[in-house]
Design a protein around this motif. Structure first.
Motif, short mmCIF file in Angstrom:
data_model
loop_
_atom_site.label_atom_id
_atom_site.label_comp_id
_atom_site.label_asym_id
_atom_site.label_seq_id
_atom_site.Cartn_x
_atom_site.Cartn_y
_atom_site.Cartn_z
N GLU A 1 12.01 -29.15 32.44
CA GLU A 1 13.05 -27.89 32.61
C GLU A 1 13.74 -27.96 33.89
OE1 GLU A 1 10.83 -24.60 31.50
OE2 GLU A 1 9.76 -25.23 29.67
N ILE A 2 13.13 -28.39 34.83
CA ILE A 2 13.68 -28.20 36.21
C ILE A 2 13.59 -29.53 36.87
CG2 ILE A 2 13.47 -27.16 38.43
CD1 ILE A 2 12.13 -24.68 37.32
N ASP B 1 5.31 -34.82 39.63
CA ASP B 1 4.98 -33.77 38.94
C ASP B 1 4.91 -32.46 39.96
OD1 ASP B 1 4.48 -31.64 37.46
OD2 ASP B 1 2.81 -32.69 36.07
N LEU B 2 5.81 -31.42 40.34
CA LEU B 2 5.72 -30.64 41.39
C LEU B 2 4.78 -29.72 41.15
CD1 LEU B 2 9.34 -30.46 42.42
CD2 LEU B 2 7.57 -32.00 43.33
N ARG C 1 6.99 -30.23 33.27
CA ARG C 1 7.81 -28.87 33.31
C ARG C 1 8.87 -29.29 34.68
NH1 ARG C 1 9.12 -23.81 34.37
NH2 ARG C 1 7.55 -23.87 35.96
N VAL C 2 8.30 -29.62 35.74
CA VAL C 2 9.21 -29.37 36.85
C VAL C 2 8.77 -30.86 37.81
CG1 VAL C 2 9.47 -28.55 39.23
CG2 VAL C 2 8.86 -26.89 37.39
N ALA D 1 21.14 -37.54 30.58
CA ALA D 1 19.62 -37.73 29.48
C ALA D 1 18.97 -36.09 29.68
CB ALA D 1 18.75 -38.55 30.19
N ALA D 2 19.05 -35.31 30.56
CA ALA D 2 18.45 -34.07 30.40
C ALA D 2 19.36 -32.90 30.72
CB ALA D 2 17.48 -33.87 31.54
N PRO D 3 20.31 -32.68 29.80
CA PRO D 3 21.30 -31.56 29.93
C PRO D 3 20.69 -30.10 29.94
CG PRO D 3 21.47 -32.34 27.75
CD PRO D 3 20.64 -33.37 28.42
N GLN D 4 19.39 -30.10 29.39
CA GLN D 4 18.74 -28.75 29.12
C GLN D 4 18.03 -28.18 30.76
OE1 GLN D 4 17.42 -31.57 28.17
NE2 GLN D 4 15.45 -31.76 29.06
N ALA D 5 17.89 -29.57 31.44
CA ALA D 5 17.16 -29.02 32.70
C ALA D 5 18.06 -28.45 33.85
CB ALA D 5 16.71 -30.23 33.24
#
Length: 394
Positions: free
Chosen positions: A207-208, A178-179, A157-158, A224-228
């Motif tokens: 997501e982040i 993976d934070l 996720r992060v 590649a990750a416009p939602q993040a």
């Protein structure tokens, strides 16, 4: 003594054995044990056998107890396989959760060493493990992380993205972390946008994205990750702030120095003396001299308490042969003979360097140029000094 009852909650990996004797040696706790079972399973055909072929003792390191290293001396039985046609003629019994073939550590101790090796590895990891009561060589601390199975990253996720140098100035790579789990999950070649974009395209759950200020990573995240949501991590924020402050202070160095000189008057420094093998120019013992005297005092104090050389080596974190040298020398001044009488390349130049230092020259580069150009020698008076380059930029 049988390990049972509530002790299993503390030592669950010893549930399959009977501890017959506990001995406390010099800096180590020895547990003598044997298996509870009367039969053992063949590792090849899986059939049980109760026919004993022989016995031998096996030493396995275990997790420390009370800060003391633990060694389990296990009485191991070798059984004959009773299955017709099985290629295994005899086999040694294994205690579930305690032993594995050819292993010198229990799974509990191995897991602790792996965690230390993942943080430090090598000599630092071996020193920390020894302090914690777990003996392991530096090569073992390097081999354990490599032999550990890799875990699947799962859903991330992060995500943290940063570059690092495999060979500074030549070869770089990108590290993905993976934070939330606080562990690295992948390493990508180079530091361009394309590899990062391909990885992000396969992980739409991100997501982040926490990254540095590199434009390549920003472009890969946008594509590649416009939602993040893209954020900067605390380290890069502090690093950018520190660089900005350093740049500002450097630009106003003259003003800051003048303001400091107006408020704080320079203190008078103690008179300089000629350096020798024991004291420096300030009249204080040299660092190596103070260290030798301190170690010599500590070794002899522990010897007076009855400690062995091996125990002193572990307590002081010193090489065994160094401890033996300190122990065999009754007077610390004897150890300083080699230090004070050791010849160096600077011996022929010390008088001139000391003279220029007293005159106020503090520029090491200028002193080097003066000495290098003048090339004084033992056949020439050191007071004459070098023939050229006598100016000092102070």
């Amino acid at each position: 003594m049988c390990v049972s009852g509530g002790l299993h909650a503390v030592l669950p990996h010893l549930e399959g054995v009977v501890v017959e004797q506990v001995q406390q040696g010099e800096g180590v706790l020895v547990l003598r044990a044997r298996s509870r079972r009367r039969t053992a399973r063949c590792s090849r055909c899986g059939k049980y056998s109760g026919r004993i072929h022989g016995r031998y003792e096996r030493r396995v390191g275990d997790a420390p107890l009370g800060g003391l290293p633990v060694v389990i001396v296990l009485l191991v039985r070798r059984f004959k396989c009773l299955t017709a046609g099985c290629a295994t003629v005899t086999f040694a019994e294994q205690i579930p959760g305690l032993t594995r073939p050819h292993a010198r550590h229990t799974p509990v101790l191995r897991d602790l060493l792996v965690r230390v090796a993942q943080g430090l590895a090598g000599r630092p990891g071996a020193r920390l493990a020894r302090r914690l009561g777990m003996s392991a060589a530096k090569d073992t601390m390097l081999r354990l992380p490599r032999a550990s199975p890799l875990q699947e990253p799962g859903a991330v996720r992060v995500l943290g993205i940063d570059e690092f140098a495999l060979l500074r100035g030549h070869t770089y790579a990108t590290l993905l972390v993976d934070l939330e789990a606080r562990r690295p999950i992948d390493v990508l070649p180079g530091r361009e946008a394309a590899p990062v974009a391909r990885w992000l395209a396969d992980h739409p759950e991100v997501e982040i994205i926490c990254r540095d200020r590199a434009s390549a990573y920003a472009e890969a995240a946008r594509q590649a990750a416009p939602q993040a949501v893209q954020v900067a991590d605390a380290w890069h924020l502090w690093n950018n702030l520190a660089k900005a402050v350093e740049k500002t202070v450097t630009g106003h160095y003259a003003c800051i120095r003048a303001a400091h000189a107006a408020v704080h008057k320079p203190e008078e420094s103690p008179p300089l003396t000629a350096p020798d093998g024991i004291l420096d120019v300030r009249g204080r013992p040299r660092r190596i001299v103070a260290t030798i005297r301190e170690r010599h005092r500590d070794v002899h104090q522990l010897l007076a308490q009855g400690r062995s050389l091996r125990g002193i080596s572990r307590d002081l974190d010193l090489d065994y042969y160094a401890v033996r040298r300190y122990a065999r020398t009754p007077n610390a001044e004897e150890l300083l003979v080699k230090v004070t009488q050791r010849r160096t390349l600077l011996d022929d130049y010390k008088s001139y360097i000391y003279q220029r230092f007293v005159q106020g020259c503090r520029n090491a580069s200028q002193l080097y140029r003066e000495v290098h150009d003048g090339r004084p020698s033992t056949n020439r008076s050191a007071r004459a000094g070098p023939s050229r380059g006598s100016r000092c930029g102070t």
